[in-house]
Motif scaffolding. Structure first.
Motif, PDB file in Angstrom:
ATOM      1  N   TYR A  67       0.836  -1.199   0.000  1.00 17.94           N
ATOM      2  CA  TYR A  67       0.000   0.000   0.000  1.00 17.94           C
ATOM      3  C   TYR A  67       0.871   1.250   0.000  1.00 17.94           C
ATOM      4  O   TYR A  67       1.891   1.312   0.707  1.00 17.94           O
ATOM      5  N   LEU A  68       0.457   2.236  -0.788  1.00 18.50           N
ATOM      6  CA  LEU A  68       1.120   3.536  -0.826  1.00 18.50           C
ATOM      7  C   LEU A  68       0.092   4.599  -0.470  1.00 18.50           C
ATOM      8  O   LEU A  68      -0.854   4.830  -1.220  1.00 18.50           O
ATOM      9  N   TYR A  69       0.271   5.219   0.694  1.00 12.77           N
ATOM     10  CA  TYR A  69      -0.678   6.214   1.191  1.00 12.77           C
ATOM     11  C   TYR A  69      -0.160   7.611   0.892  1.00 12.77           C
ATOM     12  O   TYR A  69       1.020   7.927   1.135  1.00 12.77           O
ATOM     13  N   CYS A  97      -3.201  14.281  -7.241  1.00 12.62           N
ATOM     14  CA  CYS A  97      -2.731  13.216  -6.345  1.00 12.62           C
ATOM     15  C   CYS A  97      -2.905  11.842  -6.978  1.00 12.62           C
ATOM     16  O   CYS A  97      -2.039  10.966  -6.845  1.00 12.62           O
ATOM     17  N   VAL A  98      -4.007  11.644  -7.682  1.00 10.52           N
ATOM     18  CA  VAL A  98      -4.244  10.380  -8.380  1.00 10.52           C
ATOM     19  C   VAL A  98      -3.160  10.159  -9.440  1.00 10.52           C
ATOM     20  O   VAL A  98      -2.594   9.062  -9.549  1.00 10.52           O
ATOM     21  N   ASN A  99      -2.862  11.191 -10.204  1.00  7.28           N
ATOM     22  CA  ASN A  99      -1.833  11.062 -11.239  1.00  7.28           C
ATOM     23  C   ASN A  99      -0.462  10.761 -10.625  1.00  7.28           C
ATOM     24  O   ASN A  99       0.326   9.997 -11.192  1.00  7.28           O
ATOM     25  N   TYR A 100      -0.192  11.356  -9.469  1.00  7.29           N
ATOM     26  CA  TYR A 100       1.082  11.066  -8.811  1.00  7.29           C
ATOM     27  C   TYR A 100       1.154   9.595  -8.397  1.00  7.29           C
ATOM     28  O   TYR A 100       2.171   8.926  -8.619  1.00  7.29           O
ATOM     29  N   LEU A 101       0.083   9.080  -7.813  1.00  4.87           N
ATOM     30  CA  LEU A 101       0.075   7.676  -7.397  1.00  4.87           C
ATOM     31  C   LEU A 101       0.191   6.739  -8.598  1.00  4.87           C
ATOM     32  O   LEU A 101       0.883   5.719  -8.533  1.00  4.87           O
ATOM     33  N   PHE A 102      -0.453   7.086  -9.697  1.00  2.57           N
ATOM     34  CA  PHE A 102      -0.281   6.292 -10.919  1.00  2.57           C
ATOM     35  C   PHE A 102       1.184   6.304 -11.358  1.00  2.57           C
ATOM     36  O   PHE A 102       1.725   5.275 -11.789  1.00  2.57           O
ATOM     37  N   SER A 103       1.841   7.466 -11.238  1.00  2.00           N
ATOM     38  CA  SER A 103       3.242   7.576 -11.665  1.00  2.00           C
ATOM     39  C   SER A 103       4.171   6.741 -10.786  1.00  2.00           C
ATOM     40  O   SER A 103       5.288   6.426 -11.187  1.00  2.00           O
ATOM     41  N   GLN A 104       3.693   6.379  -9.589  1.00  2.00           N
ATOM     42  CA  GLN A 104       4.488   5.563  -8.669  1.00  2.00           C
ATOM     43  C   GLN A 104       4.190   4.075  -8.800  1.00  2.00           C
ATOM     44  O   GLN A 104       4.598   3.278  -7.958  1.00  2.00           O
ATOM     45  N   GLY A 105       3.469   3.700  -9.848  1.00  2.00           N
ATOM     46  CA  GLY A 105       3.225   2.294 -10.126  1.00  2.00           C
ATOM     47  C   GLY A 105       1.900   1.747  -9.661  1.00  2.00           C
ATOM     48  O   GLY A 105       1.623   0.555  -9.843  1.00  2.00           O
ATOM     49  N   CYS A 106       1.061   2.575  -9.043  1.00  2.00           N
ATOM     50  CA  CYS A 106      -0.261   2.106  -8.610  1.00  2.00           C
ATOM     51  C   CYS A 106      -1.169   1.944  -9.830  1.00  2.00           C
ATOM     52  O   CYS A 106      -1.208   2.819 -10.699  1.00  2.00           O
ATOM     53  N   SER A 107      -1.895   0.856  -9.895  1.00  2.00           N
ATOM     54  CA  SER A 107      -2.925   0.675 -10.921  1.00  2.00           C
ATOM     55  C   SER A 107      -4.319   0.819 -10.333  1.00  2.00           C
ATOM     56  O   SER A 107      -5.277   1.098 -11.056  1.00  2.00           O
ATOM     57  N   THR A 135      -3.627   5.087 -20.497  1.00  2.00           N
ATOM     58  CA  THR A 135      -3.281   3.749 -20.985  1.00  2.00           C
ATOM     59  C   THR A 135      -3.204   2.765 -19.824  1.00  2.00           C
ATOM     60  O   THR A 135      -2.945   3.150 -18.681  1.00  2.00           O
ATOM     61  N   GLY A 136      -3.413   1.501 -20.132  1.00  2.00           N
ATOM     62  CA  GLY A 136      -3.321   0.455 -19.111  1.00  2.00           C
ATOM     63  C   GLY A 136      -4.599   0.333 -18.303  1.00  2.00           C
ATOM     64  O   GLY A 136      -5.522   1.139 -18.420  1.00  2.00           O
ATOM     65  N   ASN A 137      -4.649  -0.699 -17.483  1.00  2.00           N
ATOM     66  CA  ASN A 137      -5.780  -0.933 -16.595  1.00  2.00           C
ATOM     67  C   ASN A 137      -5.614  -0.100 -15.332  1.00  2.00           C
ATOM     68  O   ASN A 137      -4.905  -0.493 -14.413  1.00  2.00           O
ATOM     69  N   LYS A 138      -6.248   1.041 -15.292  1.00  2.00           N
ATOM     70  CA  LYS A 138      -6.176   1.919 -14.127  1.00  2.00           C
ATOM     71  C   LYS A 138      -7.583   2.129 -13.569  1.00  2.00           C
ATOM     72  O   LYS A 138      -8.515   2.385 -14.328  1.00  2.00           O
TER      73      LYS A 138
END
Length: 274
Positions: A31-33, A57-67, A93-96
């Motif tokens: 988990y990444l909070y 914040c969502v885009n940042y978490l996506f950039s850190q590998g969260c899907s 792109t990808g399953n997000k």
């Protein structure tokens, strides 16, 4: 296939009460909070501002590998989730996936009430959005929903006053206002993830016949069900039992307060979004 942690976002600390239950029920996942403490609180901000901040914040978490990301914030779920799901995710792109905390609560709360009258305690922003009545009516059209905005409750919690005698005045005041809207309310939802820290005070002024629902367990159960139903998303979630915490504000202040919400010591890292 690139795996990554499950992202959990909140404007501040409250989402840690959700993460605490998620980790308890699903301990194997990473988990990444992210707490956007520098711009908290979100509850009084406009829909446009909450959407803009939440998307960053969502885009940042996506950039850190969260899907997969959980908006463990009622205000963000009420004011930003639908726009992100409908307008932003299709362009990526990808399953997000981005999930919120209001729908899981709405899906089960009608089964908890005998009188078919429910109370919602939330921030001014969540109450003004009408998200709870709208979502609950989709699943339980026969249920009456009564809301009460509690603008002082988040400041009480964040300033370590949630267990003080002064908190009793504001807790009692808003409970009386809510219950005056319907004498038949038998189930109350804590529609803000800060409010579980006030649960002891709240229960003191409630009849034992009234159920008090916190969102952590509900969201954790819903996430488990979601991962079972969507193996293509579950396969993108790494499983090493790791937890990392990020804040946009002071590390020292975050760590001090976060441990109360999460129930154990927290070590954080500072990030800048702009």
């Amino acid at each position: 296939m690139q795996q990554g942690p499950i992202g959990v976002f909140d404007s501040g600390y409250g989402g840690l009460t959700v993460l605490k239950e998620v980790v308890r029920q699903l301990p194997d996942y990473d988990y990444l909070y992210l707490g956007d403490n520098a711009r908290a609180p979100y509850g009084t901000r406009s829909f446009e501002t909450v959407y803009h901040y939440t998307l960053e914040c969502v885009n940042y978490l996506f950039s850190q590998g969260c899907s997969l990301i959980i908006l463990a914030c009622n205000t963000a779920s009420a004011k930003a989730l639908r726009s992100i799901q409908q307008n932003d995710l299709p362009k990526m792109t990808g399953n997000k996936r981005v999930l919120g905390v209001i729908r899981p609560t709405a899906e089960i709360v009608g089964n908890m009430t005998r009188s078919k009258q429910i109370g919602i305690l939330g921030t001014a922003g969540t109450v003004a959005s009408g998200s709870y009545p709208i979502e609950i009516q989709k699943y339980f059209p026969q249920v009456g929903v009564h809301q009460e905005a509690c603008p002082m409750w988040v400041p009480l919690v964040e300033n370590d006053e949630y267990d003080s005698p002064g908190a009793d005045y504001f807790v009692k005041q808003h409970l009386e206002r809510l219950l005056n809207k319907s004498s038949e309310i038998d189930t109350i939802v804590l529609g803000c993830t800060h409010y579980p820290l006030l649960a002891g005070k709240i229960l003191k002024y409630l009849s034992p016949d009234i159920k008090l629902l916190s969102q952590g367990e509900i969201v954790a159960h819903s996430l488990s069900d979601y991962l079972n139903r969507h193996p293509e998303i579950e396969a993108l979630c790494s499983r090493h039992g790791q937890r990392h915490f990020l804040t946009t504000d002071s590390i020292e202040v975050f760590e001090k307060h976060a441990s109360r919400f999460f129930g154990k010591p927290v070590r954080a890292e500072h990030i800048d979004l702009v």
